[in-house]
Design an enzyme around this catalytic site. Structure first.
Site, PDB file in Angstrom:
ATOM      1  N   LYS A 189     -80.598 -43.023  60.952  1.00  0.00           N
ATOM      2  CA  LYS A 189     -81.304 -42.147  60.019  1.00  0.00           C
ATOM      3  C   LYS A 189     -82.721 -42.656  59.746  1.00  0.00           C
ATOM      4  O   LYS A 189     -83.677 -41.905  59.838  1.00  0.00           O
ATOM      5  CB  LYS A 189     -80.555 -42.048  58.687  1.00  0.00           C
ATOM      6  CG  LYS A 189     -79.060 -42.120  58.786  1.00  0.00           C
ATOM      7  CD  LYS A 189     -78.437 -40.874  59.366  1.00  0.00           C
ATOM      8  CE  LYS A 189     -76.946 -41.105  59.542  1.00  0.00           C
ATOM      9  NZ  LYS A 189     -76.171 -39.966  59.854  1.00  0.00           N
ATOM     10  N   ASP A 245     -71.352 -50.850  54.226  1.00  0.00           N
ATOM     11  CA  ASP A 245     -71.804 -49.879  55.216  1.00  0.00           C
ATOM     12  C   ASP A 245     -73.196 -49.427  54.771  1.00  0.00           C
ATOM     13  O   ASP A 245     -73.357 -48.787  53.729  1.00  0.00           O
ATOM     14  CB  ASP A 245     -70.818 -48.701  55.263  1.00  0.00           C
ATOM     15  CG  ASP A 245     -71.161 -47.728  56.385  1.00  0.00           C
ATOM     16  OD1 ASP A 245     -72.247 -47.860  56.976  1.00  0.00           O
ATOM     17  OD2 ASP A 245     -70.338 -46.827  56.657  1.00  0.00           O
ATOM     18  N   TRP A 255     -66.741 -41.380  53.969  1.00  0.00           N
ATOM     19  CA  TRP A 255     -67.079 -40.782  55.271  1.00  0.00           C
ATOM     20  C   TRP A 255     -65.765 -40.595  56.032  1.00  0.00           C
ATOM     21  O   TRP A 255     -64.987 -41.551  56.154  1.00  0.00           O
ATOM     22  CB  TRP A 255     -68.013 -41.749  56.008  1.00  0.00           C
ATOM     23  CG  TRP A 255     -68.521 -41.304  57.336  1.00  0.00           C
ATOM     24  CD1 TRP A 255     -69.077 -40.103  57.652  1.00  0.00           C
ATOM     25  CD2 TRP A 255     -68.549 -42.100  58.536  1.00  0.00           C
ATOM     26  NE1 TRP A 255     -69.460 -40.095  58.971  1.00  0.00           N
ATOM     27  CE2 TRP A 255     -69.145 -41.306  59.536  1.00  0.00           C
ATOM     28  CE3 TRP A 255     -68.152 -43.390  58.853  1.00  0.00           C
ATOM     29  CZ2 TRP A 255     -69.343 -41.763  60.833  1.00  0.00           C
ATOM     30  CZ3 TRP A 255     -68.344 -43.851  60.143  1.00  0.00           C
ATOM     31  CH2 TRP A 255     -68.943 -43.040  61.118  1.00  0.00           C
TER      32      TRP A 255
END
Ligand code: LMR
Length: 398
Positions: free
Chosen positions: A246, A211, A130
């Site tokens: 999300k 993560d 990311w």
């Protein structure tokens, strides 16, 4: 002072949304940012979230500050979501959790903590990762280095190269791993690969930082925690940065959690006191609303069941889009083999498009994807699929 500052480059992901908003192209399509869209192209508020909010609106008694580390019920629920209700880590008390403003907030708190306790540590991130990861850690004064991860030739993990680098990382460094739905590649470790990585991390005394932003988007809420739980079996100390952007659709509520696992409950409590100092110096204490929603849903069996159904529906829609994307590319005459996209997991597809093709997609067709070639499958719909695939077929001819 401000007159002398030249502009900073736009953010690799959110900067594209800014450019997208200004684009006059009527057919423009934003498949850059990882935001779920339903079949109609909307990013809905989940029904379970709406119901939790209705309850909060009538039941809420105060807007007073939360504790520095957030709501204890939320923190406990977050821990159980990661490890499972009866996991030894949960029942022994050797994990502590701090509510955080999103997964990014959790990562930054972990980074500040490491920067204070172990200022010389390097954070090892996957290549690619990311694009915000390096900035988060560097902003906390930490060094960042990469380990090989993605193999473009196989569209899989370059596992031998990954292990070889992991075996050379000095003790005490931080190993950042994506808990599931690797961002940007959508390519995850297999169970045996997780075991090998966890073993090396334990043998070398690395500090894993998981993560965990897409729990529920690969195979299921429990299934997706398998990697984190394997690491926790082998490594006595680790961090997990959870995000509910999300899986609860709480993007703008900035709702996440940092869980720290230590060898003993005493060590965990002591570490938490430092985590709290980092939080206090950064944003003082977390925002409450998103956390209250998550706490309400996870604490009510009926609401939780509804939420789990909604996560399943999002996951299944994305997987349907993966297959439709591959089929539609074929229909549009694309001869290159994109079948690997149906095997990738999570919100993103790592398309293999070059930076020049990505630029052509944006300039000629108003289709926005990330410079690495990452496309948000979660933003694909039956409505935009034809246009998207025609645009890709066009730029592939270049
Ligand atoms: C993404 O990768 O698109 C998301 O995690 C959103 C973000 O903050 O970058």
């Amino acid at each position: 002072m401000f007159d002398t500052i030249s502009p900073a480059p736009p953010d690799a992901i959110l900067g594209l949304t800014e450019a997208f908003k200004k684009d006059p192209n009527p057919r423009k399509t934003n498949l850059a940012v990882g935001v779920y869209k339903d079949a109609g192209g909307a990013t809905p508020v989940l029904e379970s979230v709406k119901e939790a909010e209705r309850r909060l609106l009538t039941g809420e008694k105060t807007k007073s500050y939360l504790p520095i580390d957030g709501s204890p019920e939320y923190d406990a629920a977050s821990q159980r979501l990661v490890f499972g209700d009866s996991h030894e880590i949960v029942t022994s008390g050797r994990a502590v959790t701090a509510q955080a403003p999103g997964g990014t907030g959790a990562l930054r708190v972990a980074a500040d903590f490491v920067g204070q306790i172990s200022p010389g540590a390097t954070v090892w991130i996957s290549d690619p990762t990311w694009p915000n990861h390096p900035s988060v850690f560097q902003s906390a004064g930490l060094k960042v280095a990469t380990y090989p991860y993605f193999d473009p030739a196989s569209n899989g993990v370059d596992f031998d190269a990954m292990l070889a680098t992991l075996a050379s990382i000095p003790a005490g460094d931080v190993l950042l791993l994506h808990g599931c739905c690797h961002n940007p590649t959508g390519v995850d470790l297999s169970t045996s690969q997780w075991q090998a990585v966890a073993k090396i991390a334990a043998e070398r005394g690395l500090l894993p930082l998981l993560d965990f932003a897409y729990q529920g988007f690969a195979d299921g809420l429990d299934e997706d925690a398998a990697g984190v739980r394997i690491v926790a079996e082998h490594c006595p100390e680790l961090f997990v940065a959870s995000s509910y952007s999300k899986n609860f659709g709480l993007y703008n509520e900035r709702t996440g959690a940092l869980t720290l696992v230590a060898r003993t409950p005493e060590a965990a409590e002591s570490a938490l006191s430092h985590v709290k100092r980092c939080i206090r110096a950064n944003y003082s204490n977390p925002p409450a609303h998103g956390g209250e929603i998550v706490r309400t849903i996870l604490g009510d069996p009926e609401l939780r069941r509804r939420w789990e159904g909604e996560v399943t529906a999002m996951r299944e829609r994305i997987n349907t889009m993966r297959h439709l994307f591959v089929e539609t590319l074929n229909e549009k005459g694309v001869t290159r083999d994109f079948s690997f996209i149906a095997r990738q997991r999570g919100m993103f597809s790592f398309s293999g498009l070059t930076p020049a093709q990505v630029k052509a997609l944006r300039e000629r067709h108003g289709v926005y994807i990330v410079g690495s070639g990452r496309i948000s499958v979660a933003g694909m719909t039956e409505g935009n699929m034809e246009y998207l695939c025609e645009a890709i077929a066009d730029v592939l001819k270049d």
